[in-house]
Design a protein around this motif. Structure first.
Motif, PDB file in Angstrom:
ATOM      1  N   MET A  59       0.680  -1.242   0.033  1.00 28.25           N
ATOM      2  CA  MET A  59       0.048  -0.043   0.090  1.00 28.25           C
ATOM      3  C   MET A  59       0.968   1.216  -0.089  1.00 28.25           C
ATOM      4  O   MET A  59       0.503   2.357   0.082  1.00 28.25           O
ATOM      5  CB  MET A  59      -1.026   0.084   1.187  1.00 28.25           C
ATOM      6  N   ASN A  80       4.318  -1.598   2.728  1.00 29.49           N
ATOM      7  CA  ASN A  80       3.227  -1.144   3.857  1.00 29.49           C
ATOM      8  C   ASN A  80       2.225  -1.966   3.621  1.00 29.49           C
ATOM      9  O   ASN A  80       1.324  -1.996   2.653  1.00 29.49           O
ATOM     10  CB  ASN A  80       2.765   0.319   3.872  1.00 29.49           C
ATOM     11  N   LEU A  81       2.018  -3.101   4.539  1.00 30.26           N
ATOM     12  CA  LEU A  81       0.756  -3.941   4.233  1.00 30.26           C
ATOM     13  C   LEU A  81      -0.565  -3.699   5.115  1.00 30.26           C
ATOM     14  O   LEU A  81      -0.261  -2.767   6.299  1.00 30.26           O
ATOM     15  CB  LEU A  81       1.338  -5.408   4.444  1.00 30.26           C
ATOM     16  N   ASN A  82      -1.502  -4.393   4.635  1.00 29.93           N
ATOM     17  CA  ASN A  82      -2.834  -4.070   5.822  1.00 29.93           C
ATOM     18  C   ASN A  82      -2.751  -4.800   6.862  1.00 29.93           C
ATOM     19  O   ASN A  82      -2.848  -6.050   6.722  1.00 29.93           O
ATOM     20  CB  ASN A  82      -3.804  -4.594   4.671  1.00 29.93           C
ATOM     21  N   SER A  83      -2.685  -4.313   8.001  1.00 30.34           N
ATOM     22  CA  SER A  83      -2.302  -4.826   9.318  1.00 30.34           C
ATOM     23  C   SER A  83      -3.528  -5.377   9.813  1.00 30.34           C
ATOM     24  O   SER A  83      -3.528  -6.398  10.703  1.00 30.34           O
ATOM     25  CB  SER A  83      -1.589  -4.067  10.385  1.00 30.34           C
ATOM     26  N   LEU A  84      -4.716  -5.251   9.572  1.00 34.36           N
ATOM     27  CA  LEU A  84      -6.002  -5.579   9.922  1.00 34.36           C
ATOM     28  C   LEU A  84      -6.236  -7.060   9.266  1.00 34.36           C
ATOM     29  O   LEU A  84      -6.370  -8.003   9.806  1.00 34.36           O
ATOM     30  CB  LEU A  84      -7.190  -4.703   9.339  1.00 34.36           C
ATOM     31  N   LEU A  86      -3.761  -8.706   8.305  1.00 35.04           N
ATOM     32  CA  LEU A  86      -2.731  -9.655   8.794  1.00 35.04           C
ATOM     33  C   LEU A  86      -3.437 -10.253  10.203  1.00 35.04           C
ATOM     34  O   LEU A  86      -3.396 -11.459  10.477  1.00 35.04           O
ATOM     35  CB  LEU A  86      -1.501  -8.956   9.097  1.00 35.04           C
ATOM     36  N   GLU A  87      -3.880  -9.289  11.010  1.00 37.19           N
ATOM     37  CA  GLU A  87      -4.367  -9.716  12.195  1.00 37.19           C
ATOM     38  C   GLU A  87      -5.551 -10.624  12.138  1.00 37.19           C
ATOM     39  O   GLU A  87      -5.494 -11.739  12.906  1.00 37.19           O
ATOM     40  CB  GLU A  87      -5.167  -8.464  13.231  1.00 37.19           C
ATOM     41  N   ARG A  88      -6.407 -10.650  11.149  1.00 37.46           N
ATOM     42  CA  ARG A  88      -7.643 -11.731  10.829  1.00 37.46           C
ATOM     43  C   ARG A  88      -6.973 -12.727  10.558  1.00 37.46           C
ATOM     44  O   ARG A  88      -7.248 -13.955  10.913  1.00 37.46           O
ATOM     45  CB  ARG A  88      -8.225 -11.155   9.611  1.00 37.46           C
ATOM     46  N   ILE A  98       7.050 -12.684   8.143  1.00 39.52           N
ATOM     47  CA  ILE A  98       6.340 -11.694   7.288  1.00 39.52           C
ATOM     48  C   ILE A  98       7.602 -11.400   6.257  1.00 39.52           C
ATOM     49  O   ILE A  98       8.919 -11.304   6.470  1.00 39.52           O
ATOM     50  CB  ILE A  98       6.047 -10.529   7.939  1.00 39.52           C
ATOM     51  N   VAL A 126       7.077  -6.040  17.151  1.00 39.91           N
ATOM     52  CA  VAL A 126       5.597  -5.633  16.921  1.00 39.91           C
ATOM     53  C   VAL A 126       4.930  -6.772  16.791  1.00 39.91           C
ATOM     54  O   VAL A 126       3.658  -6.917  17.214  1.00 39.91           O
ATOM     55  CB  VAL A 126       5.605  -4.811  15.518  1.00 39.91           C
ATOM     56  N   ILE A 127       5.250  -7.959  16.082  1.00 37.19           N
ATOM     57  CA  ILE A 127       4.624  -9.094  15.926  1.00 37.19           C
ATOM     58  C   ILE A 127       5.409 -10.285  16.633  1.00 37.19           C
ATOM     59  O   ILE A 127       6.392 -10.842  15.897  1.00 37.19           O
ATOM     60  CB  ILE A 127       4.275  -9.656  14.532  1.00 37.19           C
TER      61      ILE A 127
END
Lengths: 167, 91
Positions: A59, A80-84, A86-88, A98, A126-127
């Motif tokens: 992104m 820059n990736l969609n962290s939502l 990723l969380e799902r 990653i 972070v993760i």
């Protein structure tokens, strides 16, 4: 295609051995070639059937377009990736890595990569428990891949000994 | 009607361990401001010196990233859910 050359059948790291054996490096190379000269990104998921790559949209260009002062880089040198998203995925599956590509430069873990992988205040991951894979793409072809893992001693992501491979 | 805010694991030490918090507000900025008031130590982890969302934090309203909406001015509706999630990025 990515046909890594190594001097031994196994590295010193079992996760990296599973990554190589799974063939996902070729999938990442194909993604990196398709998205060239942008950096490609995504995650590796490991389950009973093995390791698979889950590509993400980079992104960075969209963020650069709406806020170039804050997001100074384009997708040519950043991801820059969609962290939502990723969380799902993490809520349902075992995300072990990653990954992202470096375009026309080597597969090192850059200062920008370090800054994005740890919390700014405490330098904690972070993760937690997730490694980072960097693959270098030159002229749409993979040249090397390196795995990086958090060290609680240095509070940085360090290259995992014995995990580098070259195409 | 209150809006649910989902707190990431890394920030729950600032919310007394709460995984989610319900607060009222018409915009994302108002709700996060209320969150800051309720948990003062959390504010520095969410906001930069200019009052914007820190670069290393992403905020979503339902499925949408507020960076592509109206940022902190993004309006909220009943039953919306705000997710605060660490950004994943690098160079």
């Amino acid at each position: 295609m990515f046909q890594p050359s190594r001097t031994s059948e196994t590295t010193m790291d079992s996760l990296f051995d599973r990554i190589v054996a799974s063939g996902v490096l070729r999938d990442i190379e194909a993604q990196g070639a398709a998205e060239y000269p942008s950096e490609a990104c995504g995650v590796l998921v490991e389950d009973a059937d093995g390791i698979v790559a889950v590509p993400f949209e980079n992104m960075q260009d969209k963020l650069h377009a709406i806020d170039p002062e804050r997001f100074t880089r384009t997708s040519r040198t950043a991801y820059n990736l969609n962290s939502l998203k990723l969380e799902r995925i993490r809520s349902e599956r075992n995300v072990c890595v990653i990954y992202h590509s470096h375009v026309e430069c080597d597969a090192y873990f850059s200062d920008e990569d370090q800054a994005g992988a740890v919390t700014p205040d405490t330098s904690e991951p972070v993760i937690p428990g997730v490694d980072y894979l960097v693959i270098s793409i030159y002229d749409r072809k993979a040249r090397e891949a390196n795995l990086y893992r958090y060290s609680s001693q240095s509070k940085r992501y360090e290259h995992v000994d014995g995990t580098e491979i070259e195409a | 009607m209150p809006v649910q805010i989902r707190i990431p694991t890394s920030l729950r030490k600032f919310t007394e361990g709460h995984e989610s918090v319900a607060l009222e507000g018409a915009t994302v900025g108002q709700v996060l401001g209320e969150l800051h008031s309720s948990f003062p130590d959390l504010g520095g982890r969410l906001f930069d010196q200019e009052g914007g969302i820190r670069r290393f934090v992403n905020v979503y309203v339902n499925e949408d990233d507020i960076r592509f909406l109206s940022q902190l001015d993004t309006p909220l509706s009943d039953n919306d859910e705000i997710s605060i999630i660490p950004a994943i990025a690098g160079g």
